[in-house]
Write a protein that holds these residues in place. Structure first.
Motif, PDB file in Angstrom:
ATOM      1  N   TRP A 130       0.839  -1.202   0.000  1.00 32.64           N
ATOM      2  CA  TRP A 130       0.000   0.000   0.000  1.00 32.64           C
ATOM      3  C   TRP A 130       0.878   1.259   0.000  1.00 32.64           C
ATOM      4  CZ3 TRP A 130      -4.468   1.739  -1.254  1.00 32.64           C
ATOM      5  CH2 TRP A 130      -4.892   2.974  -0.799  1.00 32.64           C
ATOM      6  N   ASP A 131       1.923   1.265   0.803  1.00 34.72           N
ATOM      7  CA  ASP A 131       2.837   2.410   0.818  1.00 34.72           C
ATOM      8  C   ASP A 131       3.527   2.579  -0.531  1.00 34.72           C
ATOM      9  OD1 ASP A 131       2.228   3.080   3.405  1.00 34.72           O
ATOM     10  OD2 ASP A 131       3.931   2.001   4.265  1.00 34.72           O
ATOM     11  N   PHE A 132       3.883   1.463  -1.171  1.00 33.48           N
ATOM     12  CA  PHE A 132       4.509   1.534  -2.492  1.00 33.48           C
ATOM     13  C   PHE A 132       3.562   2.175  -3.499  1.00 33.48           C
ATOM     14  CE2 PHE A 132       4.922  -0.517  -6.664  1.00 33.48           C
ATOM     15  CZ  PHE A 132       6.183  -0.065  -7.020  1.00 33.48           C
ATOM     16  N   LEU A 133       2.296   1.740  -3.495  1.00 34.69           N
ATOM     17  CA  LEU A 133       1.328   2.320  -4.431  1.00 34.69           C
ATOM     18  C   LEU A 133       1.090   3.794  -4.149  1.00 34.69           C
ATOM     19  CD1 LEU A 133      -1.415  -0.445  -4.687  1.00 34.69           C
ATOM     20  CD2 LEU A 133       0.296   0.155  -6.379  1.00 34.69           C
ATOM     21  N   ARG A 134       0.990   4.132  -2.884  1.00 34.06           N
ATOM     22  CA  ARG A 134       0.666   5.505  -2.515  1.00 34.06           C
ATOM     23  C   ARG A 134       1.803   6.467  -2.842  1.00 34.06           C
ATOM     24  NH1 ARG A 134      -0.782   6.838   3.578  1.00 34.06           N
ATOM     25  NH2 ARG A 134       1.173   5.740   3.710  1.00 34.06           N
ATOM     26  N   TYR A 135       3.032   6.093  -2.537  1.00 31.44           N
ATOM     27  CA  TYR A 135       4.149   7.018  -2.714  1.00 31.44           C
ATOM     28  C   TYR A 135       4.701   7.035  -4.132  1.00 31.44           C
ATOM     29  CZ  TYR A 135       4.137   7.500   2.307  1.00 31.44           C
ATOM     30  OH  TYR A 135       3.764   7.753   3.599  1.00 31.44           O
ATOM     31  N   ASN A 136       4.564   5.927  -4.872  1.00 29.64           N
ATOM     32  CA  ASN A 136       5.112   5.871  -6.219  1.00 29.64           C
ATOM     33  C   ASN A 136       4.064   6.056  -7.302  1.00 29.64           C
ATOM     34  OD1 ASN A 136       7.766   5.426  -5.367  1.00 29.64           O
ATOM     35  ND2 ASN A 136       7.347   3.266  -5.068  1.00 29.64           N
ATOM     36  N   GLY A 137       2.803   6.052  -6.957  1.00 32.21           N
ATOM     37  CA  GLY A 137       1.747   6.265  -7.929  1.00 32.21           C
ATOM     38  C   GLY A 137       1.614   5.153  -8.949  1.00 32.21           C
ATOM     39  N   LYS A 138       1.880   3.932  -8.570  1.00 37.04           N
ATOM     40  CA  LYS A 138       1.791   2.799  -9.490  1.00 37.04           C
ATOM     41  C   LYS A 138       0.398   2.169  -9.419  1.00 37.04           C
ATOM     42  CE  LYS A 138       6.204   2.934 -10.499  1.00 37.04           C
ATOM     43  NZ  LYS A 138       6.718   3.299 -11.772  1.00 37.04           N
ATOM     44  N   TRP A 139      -0.636   2.973  -9.556  1.00 41.11           N
ATOM     45  CA  TRP A 139      -2.003   2.487  -9.422  1.00 41.11           C
ATOM     46  C   TRP A 139      -2.395   1.550 -10.551  1.00 41.11           C
ATOM     47  CZ3 TRP A 139      -3.799   2.872  -4.850  1.00 41.11           C
ATOM     48  CH2 TRP A 139      -3.391   3.931  -4.025  1.00 41.11           C
ATOM     49  N   TRP A 140      -1.712   1.593 -11.677  1.00 36.46           N
ATOM     50  CA  TRP A 140      -2.026   0.706 -12.792  1.00 36.46           C
ATOM     51  C   TRP A 140      -1.743  -0.749 -12.450  1.00 36.46           C
ATOM     52  CZ3 TRP A 140       2.111  -2.109 -14.406  1.00 36.46           C
ATOM     53  CH2 TRP A 140       3.375  -1.609 -14.093  1.00 36.46           C
ATOM     54  N   MET A 141      -0.955  -1.003 -11.401  1.00 31.34           N
ATOM     55  CA  MET A 141      -0.642  -2.376 -11.011  1.00 31.34           C
ATOM     56  C   MET A 141      -1.801  -3.037 -10.260  1.00 31.34           C
ATOM     57  SD  MET A 141       3.268  -2.030  -9.722  1.00 31.34           S
ATOM     58  CE  MET A 141       3.423  -3.755  -9.343  1.00 31.34           C
ATOM     59  N   THR A 142      -2.700  -2.257  -9.701  1.00 29.76           N
ATOM     60  CA  THR A 142      -3.765  -2.804  -8.868  1.00 29.76           C
ATOM     61  C   THR A 142      -4.681  -3.770  -9.627  1.00 29.76           C
ATOM     62  OG1 THR A 142      -3.670  -0.796  -7.546  1.00 29.76           O
ATOM     63  CG2 THR A 142      -5.602  -2.181  -7.260  1.00 29.76           C
ATOM     64  N   PRO A 143      -5.214  -3.426 -10.805  1.00 25.50           N
ATOM     65  CA  PRO A 143      -6.083  -4.394 -11.496  1.00 25.50           C
ATOM     66  C   PRO A 143      -5.343  -5.668 -11.901  1.00 25.50           C
ATOM     67  CG  PRO A 143      -6.199  -2.247 -12.558  1.00 25.50           C
ATOM     68  CD  PRO A 143      -5.183  -2.157 -11.494  1.00 25.50           C
ATOM     69  N   ILE A 144      -4.095  -5.548 -12.263  1.00 22.86           N
ATOM     70  CA  ILE A 144      -3.309  -6.726 -12.638  1.00 22.86           C
ATOM     71  C   ILE A 144      -3.169  -7.665 -11.446  1.00 22.86           C
ATOM     72  CG2 ILE A 144      -1.029  -7.508 -13.400  1.00 22.86           C
ATOM     73  CD1 ILE A 144      -0.797  -4.819 -14.908  1.00 22.86           C
ATOM     74  N   LEU A 145      -2.867  -7.116 -10.293  1.00 24.33           N
ATOM     75  CA  LEU A 145      -2.705  -7.947  -9.103  1.00 24.33           C
ATOM     76  C   LEU A 145      -4.026  -8.548  -8.634  1.00 24.33           C
ATOM     77  CD1 LEU A 145      -0.072  -5.829  -7.211  1.00 24.33           C
ATOM     78  CD2 LEU A 145       0.262  -7.983  -8.396  1.00 24.33           C
ATOM     79  N   ILE A 146      -5.127  -7.823  -8.810  1.00 21.78           N
ATOM     80  CA  ILE A 146      -6.430  -8.376  -8.436  1.00 21.78           C
ATOM     81  C   ILE A 146      -6.766  -9.567  -9.316  1.00 21.78           C
ATOM     82  CG2 ILE A 146      -8.914  -7.884  -8.462  1.00 21.78           C
ATOM     83  CD1 ILE A 146      -8.209  -5.066  -7.466  1.00 21.78           C
ATOM     84  N   VAL A 147      -6.521  -9.448 -10.627  1.00 23.44           N
ATOM     85  CA  VAL A 147      -6.788 -10.558 -11.540  1.00 23.44           C
ATOM     86  C   VAL A 147      -5.884 -11.749 -11.209  1.00 23.44           C
ATOM     87  CG1 VAL A 147      -6.627 -11.282 -13.958  1.00 23.44           C
ATOM     88  CG2 VAL A 147      -7.719  -9.120 -13.367  1.00 23.44           C
ATOM     89  N   LEU A 148      -4.622 -11.483 -10.924  1.00 23.87           N
ATOM     90  CA  LEU A 148      -3.721 -12.572 -10.550  1.00 23.87           C
ATOM     91  C   LEU A 148      -4.182 -13.264  -9.269  1.00 23.87           C
ATOM     92  CD1 LEU A 148      -0.200 -11.089 -11.372  1.00 23.87           C
ATOM     93  CD2 LEU A 148      -1.381 -12.967 -12.522  1.00 23.87           C
ATOM     94  N   PHE A 149      -4.668 -12.493  -8.316  1.00 24.21           N
ATOM     95  CA  PHE A 149      -5.174 -13.072  -7.078  1.00 24.21           C
ATOM     96  C   PHE A 149      -6.401 -13.945  -7.345  1.00 24.21           C
ATOM     97  CE2 PHE A 149      -8.059 -12.815  -3.422  1.00 24.21           C
ATOM     98  CZ  PHE A 149      -7.271 -13.454  -2.480  1.00 24.21           C
TER      99      PHE A 149
END
Length: 75
Positions: A35-54
């Motif tokens: 969560w800190d990585f997403l918040r500070y680096n702005g890599k929000w595009w990774m979220t849907p990919i990780l949800i699908v992988l999960f």
């Protein structure tokens, strides 16, 4: 009154004491670090990919447990 020189080996180093304090802290955990990585680096595009992988991983686990016929009836 004694003054210590900057090269005095007995003088405490503020960087090393800060490092030791951080080393003694408890590990925050994988989700908090992500969560800190997403918040500070702005890599929000990774979220849907990780949800699908999960979700794919969850389906594989259900398949391995023999629950795949029940997953088909849910859809």
């Amino acid at each position: 009154m004694t003054t210590s020189s900057p090269n005095d080996p007995n003088r405490p180093n503020p960087a090393s004491s800060r490092f030791e304090q951080q080393a003694e802290q408890q590990d925050p955990g994988l989700l908090v670090e992500f969560w800190d990585f997403l918040r500070y680096n702005g890599k929000w595009w990774m979220t849907p990919i990780l949800i699908v992988l999960f979700l794919v991983a969850a389906l594989l686990v259900l398949n391995a447990l023999g629950l795949s016929p029940f997953v088909y009836t849910l859809g």
